[in-house]
Write a protein that holds these residues in place. Structure first.
Motif, PDB file in Angstrom:
ATOM      1  N   CYS A  24     134.096   5.643 -94.013  1.00 24.57           N
ATOM      2  CA  CYS A  24     135.293   5.855 -93.996  1.00 24.57           C
ATOM      3  C   CYS A  24     135.879   4.868 -92.818  1.00 24.57           C
ATOM      4  O   CYS A  24     135.011   4.278 -92.302  1.00 24.57           O
ATOM      5  CB  CYS A  24     135.846   7.434 -93.548  1.00 24.57           C
ATOM      6  SG  CYS A  24     135.505   8.595 -94.479  1.00 24.57           S
ATOM      7  N   PHE A  25     136.962   4.829 -92.716  1.00 20.79           N
ATOM      8  CA  PHE A  25     138.004   3.795 -91.762  1.00 20.79           C
ATOM      9  C   PHE A  25     138.450   4.624 -90.948  1.00 20.79           C
ATOM     10  O   PHE A  25     139.657   5.335 -91.118  1.00 20.79           O
ATOM     11  CB  PHE A  25     138.835   3.035 -92.605  1.00 20.79           C
ATOM     12  CG  PHE A  25     139.079   1.847 -91.879  1.00 20.79           C
ATOM     13  CD1 PHE A  25     140.555   1.633 -91.786  1.00 20.79           C
ATOM     14  CD2 PHE A  25     138.286   0.991 -91.144  1.00 20.79           C
ATOM     15  CE1 PHE A  25     140.859   0.489 -91.170  1.00 20.79           C
ATOM     16  CE2 PHE A  25     138.894  -0.284 -90.642  1.00 20.79           C
ATOM     17  CZ  PHE A  25     140.217  -0.257 -90.531  1.00 20.79           C
ATOM     18  N   PHE A  80     150.247   0.066 -86.843  1.00 17.26           N
ATOM     19  CA  PHE A  80     149.407  -0.127 -88.077  1.00 17.26           C
ATOM     20  C   PHE A  80     150.447   0.374 -89.327  1.00 17.26           C
ATOM     21  O   PHE A  80     151.315   0.949 -89.146  1.00 17.26           O
ATOM     22  CB  PHE A  80     148.346   0.668 -88.231  1.00 17.26           C
ATOM     23  CG  PHE A  80     147.118   0.339 -87.385  1.00 17.26           C
ATOM     24  CD1 PHE A  80     146.653   0.673 -86.041  1.00 17.26           C
ATOM     25  CD2 PHE A  80     146.581  -0.841 -87.905  1.00 17.26           C
ATOM     26  CE1 PHE A  80     145.967   0.003 -85.373  1.00 17.26           C
ATOM     27  CE2 PHE A  80     145.293  -1.449 -87.012  1.00 17.26           C
ATOM     28  CZ  PHE A  80     145.161  -0.949 -85.790  1.00 17.26           C
ATOM     29  N   ARG A  81     150.038   0.007 -90.633  1.00 17.66           N
ATOM     30  CA  ARG A  81     150.937   0.287 -91.535  1.00 17.66           C
ATOM     31  C   ARG A  81     150.622   1.727 -91.880  1.00 17.66           C
ATOM     32  O   ARG A  81     149.604   2.331 -91.741  1.00 17.66           O
ATOM     33  CB  ARG A  81     150.324  -0.764 -92.903  1.00 17.66           C
ATOM     34  CG  ARG A  81     151.179  -1.979 -92.835  1.00 17.66           C
ATOM     35  CD  ARG A  81     150.896  -2.765 -94.239  1.00 17.66           C
ATOM     36  NE  ARG A  81     149.390  -3.101 -94.412  1.00 17.66           N
ATOM     37  CZ  ARG A  81     148.970  -2.805 -95.688  1.00 17.66           C
ATOM     38  NH1 ARG A  81     149.601  -2.026 -96.371  1.00 17.66           N
ATOM     39  NH2 ARG A  81     147.639  -3.080 -95.918  1.00 17.66           N
ATOM     40  N   GLY A  83     149.453   5.148 -93.460  1.00 15.02           N
ATOM     41  CA  GLY A  83     148.339   5.581 -94.694  1.00 15.02           C
ATOM     42  C   GLY A  83     147.044   4.777 -94.404  1.00 15.02           C
ATOM     43  O   GLY A  83     146.231   4.958 -95.501  1.00 15.02           O
ATOM     44  N   MET A  84     146.944   4.091 -93.439  1.00 13.55           N
ATOM     45  CA  MET A  84     145.630   3.503 -93.510  1.00 13.55           C
ATOM     46  C   MET A  84     144.232   3.859 -93.041  1.00 13.55           C
ATOM     47  O   MET A  84     143.249   3.697 -93.553  1.00 13.55           O
ATOM     48  CB  MET A  84     145.855   2.252 -92.232  1.00 13.55           C
ATOM     49  CG  MET A  84     146.987   1.061 -92.744  1.00 13.55           C
ATOM     50  SD  MET A  84     146.288   0.039 -94.227  1.00 13.55           S
ATOM     51  CE  MET A  84     147.400   0.824 -95.442  1.00 13.55           C
ATOM     52  N   PHE A  85     144.530   5.041 -92.044  1.00 11.27           N
ATOM     53  CA  PHE A  85     143.104   5.480 -91.680  1.00 11.27           C
ATOM     54  C   PHE A  85     142.651   6.698 -92.262  1.00 11.27           C
ATOM     55  O   PHE A  85     143.493   7.700 -92.581  1.00 11.27           O
ATOM     56  CB  PHE A  85     143.200   5.730 -90.012  1.00 11.27           C
ATOM     57  CG  PHE A  85     143.524   4.342 -89.309  1.00 11.27           C
ATOM     58  CD1 PHE A  85     144.589   3.932 -89.006  1.00 11.27           C
ATOM     59  CD2 PHE A  85     142.249   3.530 -88.969  1.00 11.27           C
ATOM     60  CE1 PHE A  85     144.777   2.745 -88.193  1.00 11.27           C
ATOM     61  CE2 PHE A  85     142.488   2.366 -88.209  1.00 11.27           C
ATOM     62  CZ  PHE A  85     143.667   2.095 -88.107  1.00 11.27           C
ATOM     63  N   ASP A  86     141.562   6.865 -92.390  1.00 12.24           N
ATOM     64  CA  ASP A  86     140.851   8.246 -92.859  1.00 12.24           C
ATOM     65  C   ASP A  86     140.820   9.352 -91.843  1.00 12.24           C
ATOM     66  O   ASP A  86     140.497  10.401 -92.208  1.00 12.24           O
ATOM     67  CB  ASP A  86     139.556   8.022 -93.579  1.00 12.24           C
ATOM     68  CG  ASP A  86     139.636   7.179 -94.638  1.00 12.24           C
ATOM     69  OD1 ASP A  86     138.695   6.058 -94.903  1.00 12.24           O
ATOM     70  OD2 ASP A  86     140.350   7.060 -95.457  1.00 12.24           O
ATOM     71  N   ALA A 123     146.335   8.521 -93.323  1.00 15.31           N
ATOM     72  CA  ALA A 123     146.391   8.871 -94.691  1.00 15.31           C
ATOM     73  C   ALA A 123     146.457  10.487 -94.888  1.00 15.31           C
ATOM     74  O   ALA A 123     146.452  11.283 -94.039  1.00 15.31           O
ATOM     75  CB  ALA A 123     145.184   8.434 -95.691  1.00 15.31           C
TER      76      ALA A 123
END
Lengths: 251, 125
Positions: A24-25, A80-81, A83-86, A123
């Protein structure tokens, strides 16, 4: 101290509840020298870390951490934009937002800025696990209030609540889904099902004043007084749904 | 700063219109290429999150386009060749020194030793 940091990182990643065997990120807020980041890399995930101290980030670079590092102040927002991170973890960092380092800083505003931008950067269905050391219960309330205002659901998970040394606070925030709060460690209750977790609900709580007595003339107070008089053996009318109801202003 | 991170960074200065702070234009003076283990599943999962146009533009400005297509091919999940190229651009190309420029306001964020400086002044928050 490194050992404790590493244990807390492990617990934080565990609380994230990420799907198994899926890289994951993640975002590491207040990553410092990358101690928690190292653990995240060990688990096979990719991460980006932010910290306000360039000295700490330099140490992280020297240690050749795998995650990307950003010099940023979390109270100014997460750049950050949507919904980028899990998921997001933070070890011993968020409480710093409560200190007003400059005269122009307002802790509630900075906290809200942090939580609202974090909420958007995550996200749907992901979590933010923030381990922190709150100075007192007012600080804890301030932090959780701003988190709720930003749209998060969730609550505080307190590991080993009965040990002064081992007690750890993890603020578990969910984006979107209102899942069940993870179980706290070391919470052996003496009697019954006393919950060690503070849940966020929209229920209104009954107010009692500082002495633990009901506010005078409220419905609670009326019911208690009737009970008292019954115990004294006096004749008291039965309790109905009209007991202690609000009368017209003429009274 | 890897290109994967760059693709997600935006300017968070107060007053920037939503979506206006992205993508930050890179003016790089030093670029490094590392070797990173290829994980097909991770790359395939990251592609939907990545803004493809911005990625191509960024890779081109660094001179590391390495025959990455300008349009995202429809069936990329099992195309290992393509995923390896994406992996190289996203995770192996790193900007060590340079400047990130906000497309709307022109505000510059410097990059030193691979770390972008996103600290804002008091007026910008």
């Amino acid at each position: 101290m490194i050992e404790i940091q590493s244990q807390m990182s492990e617990r934080a990643v565990e609380l994230l509840g990420l799907p198994e065997d899926q890289p994951c990120f993640l975002l590491d807020v207040g990553c410092g020298s990358g101690l928690s980041g190292d653990y995240i890399s060990e688990e096979g995930h990719h991460w980006v870390g932010m910290d306000i101290s360039s000295a700490m980030l330099d140490v992280a670079m020297e240690r050749e951490v795998e995650g990307d590092l950003i010099l940023a102040d979390m109270g100014q927002g997460i750049p950050f934009r949507p919904g980028m991170f899990d998921g997001c973890v933070s070890i011993s960092a968020v409480q710093w937002l409560c200190n007003a380092d400059k005269k122009t800083h307002s802790p509630p505003k900075r906290l809200y800025r942090f939580f609202s931008t974090l909420y958007s950067a995550l996200a749907r269905g992901s979590r933010a696990i923030l381990q922190l050391y709150p100075e007192n219960s007012e600080q804890l309330e301030l932090i959780t209030a701003q988190a709720m205002k930003a749209g998060f659901t969730g609550g505080m998970v307190v590991d080993y609540p009965n040990s002064a040394k081992a007690k750890k606070f993890f603020l578990c925030l969910f984006v979107g889904t209102a899942g069940a709060l993870p179980k706290a460690l070391g919470a052996e209750c003496a009697d019954g099902e006393e919950s060690q977790q503070a849940k966020f609900t929209n229920e209104r709580t009954r107010f009692r004043n500082a002495k633990g007595k009901s506010v005078k003339k409220s419905r609670d107070w009326v019911l208690e007084k009737k009970e008292r008089r019954r115990r004294q053996g006096k004749e008291v009318r039965a309790d109905t749904r009209y007991t202690g109801r609000k009368r017209r202003p003429r009274f | 700063m890897k290109l994967l991170t760059h693709n997600m960074l935006t300017s968070h200065v107060r007053g920037v219109r939503p979506g206006g702070g992205f993508p930050l234009r890179i003016q790089a003076t030093e670029v490094k290429v590392n070797n990173v283990d290829f994980n097909q599943e991770f790359v395939a999962r990251m592609i939907p999150k990545v803004e493809w146009g911005a990625l191509v533009e960024a890779a081109e400005s660094l001179g590391h386009l390495s025959d990455l297509p300008h349009e995202l091919p429809p069936e990329y999940e099992n195309n290992e060749d393509f995923l390896r190229k994406v992996h190289h651009v996203l995770l192996e190309v790193e900007v060590m020194e340079g400047i990130l420029k906000c497309p709307d306001s022109g505000r510059e964020f410097p990059i030193t030793k691979g770390i972008p400086n996103m600290l804002l002044s008091e007026e910008e928050t």
